[in-house]
Write a protein that holds these residues in place. Structure first.
Motif, PDB file in Angstrom:
ATOM      1  N   ASP A 104       0.787  -1.243   0.000  1.00 64.71           N
ATOM      2  CA  ASP A 104       0.000   0.000   0.000  1.00 64.71           C
ATOM      3  C   ASP A 104       0.823   1.300   0.000  1.00 64.71           C
ATOM      4  O   ASP A 104       0.460   2.230  -0.697  1.00 64.71           O
ATOM      5  CB  ASP A 104      -1.081   0.023   1.096  1.00 64.71           C
ATOM      6  CG  ASP A 104      -0.517   0.071   2.502  1.00 64.71           C
ATOM      7  OD1 ASP A 104       0.708  -0.023   2.666  1.00 64.71           O
ATOM      8  OD2 ASP A 104      -1.319   0.189   3.441  1.00 64.71           O
ATOM      9  N   THR A 105       1.945   1.371   0.699  1.00 64.01           N
ATOM     10  CA  THR A 105       2.590   2.694   0.775  1.00 64.01           C
ATOM     11  C   THR A 105       3.472   3.026  -0.434  1.00 64.01           C
ATOM     12  O   THR A 105       3.831   4.176  -0.630  1.00 64.01           O
ATOM     13  CB  THR A 105       3.458   2.818   2.050  1.00 64.01           C
ATOM     14  OG1 THR A 105       4.435   1.773   2.032  1.00 64.01           O
ATOM     15  CG2 THR A 105       2.634   2.744   3.301  1.00 64.01           C
ATOM     16  N   LEU A 106       3.858   2.019  -1.203  1.00 64.60           N
ATOM     17  CA  LEU A 106       4.627   2.286  -2.424  1.00 64.60           C
ATOM     18  C   LEU A 106       3.619   2.480  -3.550  1.00 64.60           C
ATOM     19  O   LEU A 106       2.641   1.725  -3.637  1.00 64.60           O
ATOM     20  CB  LEU A 106       5.559   1.110  -2.754  1.00 64.60           C
ATOM     21  CG  LEU A 106       6.864   0.982  -1.972  1.00 64.60           C
ATOM     22  CD1 LEU A 106       6.644   0.828  -0.491  1.00 64.60           C
ATOM     23  CD2 LEU A 106       7.685  -0.198  -2.487  1.00 64.60           C
ATOM     24  N   TRP A 107       3.835   3.476  -4.408  1.00 66.08           N
ATOM     25  CA  TRP A 107       2.828   3.698  -5.439  1.00 66.08           C
ATOM     26  C   TRP A 107       3.432   4.258  -6.727  1.00 66.08           C
ATOM     27  O   TRP A 107       4.522   4.841  -6.732  1.00 66.08           O
ATOM     28  CB  TRP A 107       1.723   4.655  -4.954  1.00 66.08           C
ATOM     29  CG  TRP A 107       2.232   5.916  -4.312  1.00 66.08           C
ATOM     30  CD1 TRP A 107       2.272   6.185  -2.980  1.00 66.08           C
ATOM     31  CD2 TRP A 107       2.794   7.072  -4.973  1.00 66.08           C
ATOM     32  NE1 TRP A 107       2.811   7.425  -2.769  1.00 66.08           N
ATOM     33  CE2 TRP A 107       3.139   8.001  -3.965  1.00 66.08           C
ATOM     34  CE3 TRP A 107       3.030   7.414  -6.291  1.00 66.08           C
ATOM     35  CZ2 TRP A 107       3.706   9.242  -4.242  1.00 66.08           C
ATOM     36  CZ3 TRP A 107       3.607   8.656  -6.582  1.00 66.08           C
ATOM     37  CH2 TRP A 107       3.932   9.547  -5.559  1.00 66.08           C
ATOM     38  N   THR A 108       2.698   4.057  -7.786  1.00 63.14           N
ATOM     39  CA  THR A 108       2.992   4.669  -9.080  1.00 63.14           C
ATOM     40  C   THR A 108       1.699   5.284  -9.589  1.00 63.14           C
ATOM     41  O   THR A 108       0.656   4.624  -9.550  1.00 63.14           O
ATOM     42  CB  THR A 108       3.451   3.601 -10.103  1.00 63.14           C
ATOM     43  OG1 THR A 108       4.669   3.051  -9.650  1.00 63.14           O
ATOM     44  CG2 THR A 108       3.669   4.196 -11.475  1.00 63.14           C
TER      45      THR A 108
END
Ligand code: DP6
Length: 322
Positions: free
Chosen positions: A37-41
């Motif tokens: 959830d905390t890593l995003w593109t």
């Protein structure tokens, strides 16, 4: 004709490694992952008759290398008669370093492109389109624990969400041991593994047993069982790459030290196991109550340059227009 989407990377606990159809990018084996959830593109896709060509900007820099794959993916979602597109992407974690950046990118791309052309947003159709661009990307269309069934022959993949974050909360501590790009792309490495590793055929034939075990573990919420099979599957995948010719070794000294640290933590009672993809980063999957001590211990391993933490997240989705 503009839309934006966001997607999270996913980490495979039972790995996709090998293709049965390189042209259509169909996987040789089924796989099982968790979506973070905390890593995003994020991806913004705009189609316009005024654009002479497709263009791609990643973290404000133009990127030519990825463009052919992006263009082919846009054709799949929007049709080859489509207008040219301006694609703008932002990513908050290292790219092409074994952190599934392509998975999050293509998952966000298909959702944004589909929304931009007023598509229906059918998950399976979009997952297949993303998977044709990058096999692991198909799983990021779904949240939590996700199983990807490779299909056989001409059949395409199918996907099943097994459990969401509420069903079984989990934390993933990512120990970054190197920020650079990986020496051999996953696609090239898989090809070399299939052609040269004496272990490749055994890798293929044993995968369904590993998958059955992991699926059962998720259903039963049996953390030890999941950890044991995930570490075994990870080490098997890396044994295939090590025994390819020439060998492909994604690990560095800190990677091995992190694996050792995870084993020690487990010996001291922490609920944690490791997994490693096509890069030197170590992902320590833990139950939430063990996450603080795991993050602290991995942060102290010499060679670890950064520690990132994440819970389990949702599948790729459209963002409201700004
Ligand atoms: C080790 O999805 O990057 O992360 O289909 O060639 O784009 P392509 O490969 P990619 O491979 C991912 C490999 C892995 C394992 C996994 O995510 O299942």
């Amino acid at each position: 004709m503009q839309a934006q989407a966001v997607a999270q990377p996913n980490i495979a606990l039972i790995k996709y490694w090998g293709k049965r159809d390189v042209q259509r990018n169909l996987p040789a084996v089924s796989s099982l992952s968790v979506t973070l959830d905390t890593l995003w593109t994020t991806m913004s896709v705009e189609f316009s008759a005024a654009f002479p060509d497709d263009s791609l900007t990643l973290n404000k820099e133009p990127v030519a290398k990825l463009l052919p794959r992006v263009s082919a993916c846009l054709d799949r979602v929007a049709g080859s008669e489509r207008h040219r597109a301006r694609v703008i992407s932002e990513c908050n974690f290292p790219i092409a370093a074994g952190l599934a950046s392509s998975a999050a990118s293509f998952a966000a791309l298909v959702v944004a492109a589909d929304a931009a052309v007023g598509g229906e947003g059918d998950r399976l159709t979009l997952a297949r389109a993303a998977g044709h661009a990058s096999g692991s990307a198909a799983r990021s269309l779904f949240g939590g624990f996700v199983e990807l069934d490779a299909g056989v022959g001409d059949n395409d993949i199918s996907l099943s969400p097994l459990a969401d974050a509420e069903h079984w909360p989990m934390e993933v501590v990512v120990a970054i041991t190197e920020r650079g790009k990986k020496p051999v792309s996953s696609g090239d490495a898989m090809q070399r593994s299939a052609e040269t590793s004496p272990f490749y055929s055994r890798w293929l034939s044993d995968q369904s047993v590993d998958l059955d075990t992991a699926r059962d573990a998720v259903k039963q919420r049996d953390f030890d069982k999941l950890g044991e099979i995930a570490e075994h599957n990870c080490l098997k995948m890396h044994s295939v790459t090590w025994t390819s010719r020439p060998p492909i070794v994604y690990w560095n000294t800190a990677t091995v030290a992190c694996m050792q640290a995870v084993r020690e933590l487990r010996g001291q009672g922490a609920a944690v196991f490791f997994t490693i993809d096509a890069g030197p980063q170590v992902k320590a999957v833990c139950l939430p109550e063990s996450a603080d001590r795991v993050a602290e211990a991995l942060g102290n391993v010499p060679g670890v340059v950064q520690v990132m933490r994440s819970g389990l997240g949702r599948g790729a989705r459209r963002l409201a227009a700004a």
